[in-house]
Motif scaffolding. Structure first.
Motif, mmCIF file in Angstrom:
data_model
loop_
_atom_site.group_PDB
_atom_site.id
_atom_site.type_symbol
_atom_site.label_atom_id
_atom_site.label_comp_id
_atom_site.label_asym_id
_atom_site.label_seq_id
_atom_site.Cartn_x
_atom_site.Cartn_y
_atom_site.Cartn_z
ATOM 1 N N UNK A 20 8.318 28.395 -8.572
ATOM 2 C CA UNK A 20 8.186 27.019 -9.052
ATOM 3 C C UNK A 20 8.724 26.868 -10.466
ATOM 4 N N UNK A 21 8.403 27.784 -11.344
ATOM 5 C CA UNK A 21 8.887 27.671 -12.722
ATOM 6 C C UNK A 21 10.407 27.752 -12.782
ATOM 7 N N UNK A 22 11.012 28.568 -11.936
ATOM 8 C CA UNK A 22 12.476 28.679 -11.899
ATOM 9 C C UNK A 22 13.107 27.376 -11.403
ATOM 10 N N UNK A 23 12.491 26.777 -10.379
ATOM 11 C CA UNK A 23 13.003 25.514 -9.853
ATOM 12 C C UNK A 23 12.894 24.400 -10.894
ATOM 13 N N UNK A 24 11.771 24.347 -11.590
ATOM 14 C CA UNK A 24 11.584 23.322 -12.613
ATOM 15 C C UNK A 24 12.520 23.542 -13.798
ATOM 16 N N UNK A 25 12.745 24.793 -14.155
ATOM 17 C CA UNK A 25 13.649 25.094 -15.259
ATOM 18 C C UNK A 25 15.050 24.569 -14.963
ATOM 19 N N UNK A 26 15.471 24.729 -13.715
ATOM 20 C CA UNK A 26 16.802 24.247 -13.333
ATOM 21 C C UNK A 26 16.849 22.721 -13.300
ATOM 22 N N UNK A 27 15.831 22.100 -12.710
ATOM 23 C CA UNK A 27 15.812 20.648 -12.581
ATOM 24 C C UNK A 27 15.703 19.946 -13.929
ATOM 25 N N UNK A 28 14.829 20.460 -14.790
ATOM 26 C CA UNK A 28 14.539 19.812 -16.065
ATOM 27 C C UNK A 28 15.350 20.392 -17.216
ATOM 28 N N UNK A 31 14.722 26.247 -20.758
ATOM 29 C CA UNK A 31 14.748 27.711 -20.768
ATOM 30 C C UNK A 31 13.468 28.231 -20.145
ATOM 31 N N UNK A 32 13.556 29.391 -19.494
ATOM 32 C CA UNK A 32 12.390 29.927 -18.790
ATOM 33 C C UNK A 32 12.043 31.318 -19.300
ATOM 34 N N UNK A 83 10.000 24.551 -23.405
ATOM 35 C CA UNK A 83 10.186 25.812 -22.690
ATOM 36 C C UNK A 83 9.146 25.914 -21.583
ATOM 37 N N UNK A 84 9.507 26.606 -20.503
ATOM 38 C CA UNK A 84 8.565 26.826 -19.400
ATOM 39 C C UNK A 84 8.392 28.323 -19.182
#
Length: 207
Positions: A20-28, A31-32, A83-84
């Motif tokens: 989920x964090x990877x998907x949100x990092x890409x969408x928004x 940096x992750x 950052x996420x």
């Protein structure tokens, strides 16, 4: 909400935090920060004998997460950049309170507080909550060898510990927004609509 929020994704083993964090990092376009898991040299030994290897395991995780968050402060937070992260460092206490005993647990608590008490706290926590069957299915699907013999009772207790921890964080850090995601019914990997609803909510909270 401050201009550049610090977002953490949390949940028990197999909840889908990194996904989920990877998907949100890409969408928004964020940096992750991803926690180090498989690189921990004590994992295999820990799952074979928790009592003998828990302190080494927990200390490795704590020191690595502390260094990652220390770098995060310099690279992002101090510069006002959002950052996420796929974890909240508080998870170290969630796990160590269950795996450590006696003087080792006392020593670990002291070290934890020395290292983390002055670290910035997340503005938003996405808490993926799921029951035992859901977690076991996801753990089996990702196929990590060191997780194959995981004790179901340990995982069930971890689910309960996470619920208690989120309640504790809500009381201790009232400015932090905790958004709970029902991992049993919300499939953010296979159902695009489910994911887009989460992403839209997070974007709203960031504004």
């Amino acid at each position: 909400m401050r201009q550049a929020p610090f977002i953490a994704v949390e949940g028990p083993i197999g909840a889908g935090k990194t996904t989920l964090s990877s998907m949100l990092a890409e969408t928004l376009h964020l940096p992750i920060i991803k926690e180090i898991v498989e690189e921990n040299p004590f994992l295999d030994k820990f799952y074979q004998n928790m009592d003998d290897w828990s302190f080494q395991l927990e200390m490795f995780f704590l020191c690595n997460r502390y260094k990652q968050l220390e770098d995060t402060i310099t690279q992002y937070i101090e510069k006002g950049k959002p950052v996420i992260s796929d974890y909240h460092i508080y998870k170290n206490l969630i796990f160590s309170e269950r795996t450590l005993k006696g003087t080792k647990r006392d020593k670990y608590r002291q070290i934890y507080h020395v290292l983390t008490d002055d670290l910035p706290k997340p503005d938003i926590i996405l808490y993926i909550r799921a029951d035992l069957d859901t977690l076991l299915a996801r753990i089996a699907k990702r196929g990590r060898s060191f997780e194959e013999g995981m004790d179901k009772a340990y995982l069930q207790q971890l689910i309960e510990d996470y619920d208690d921890a989120m309640s504790s964080l809500a009381a201790r850090e009232p400015s932090t927004i905790i958004m709970t995601i029902d991992g049993n019914t919300v499939d953010f990997v296979e159902n695009r609509m489910h994911y887009e609803e989460i992403a839209a909510k997070v974007k709203e909270l960031m504004e």
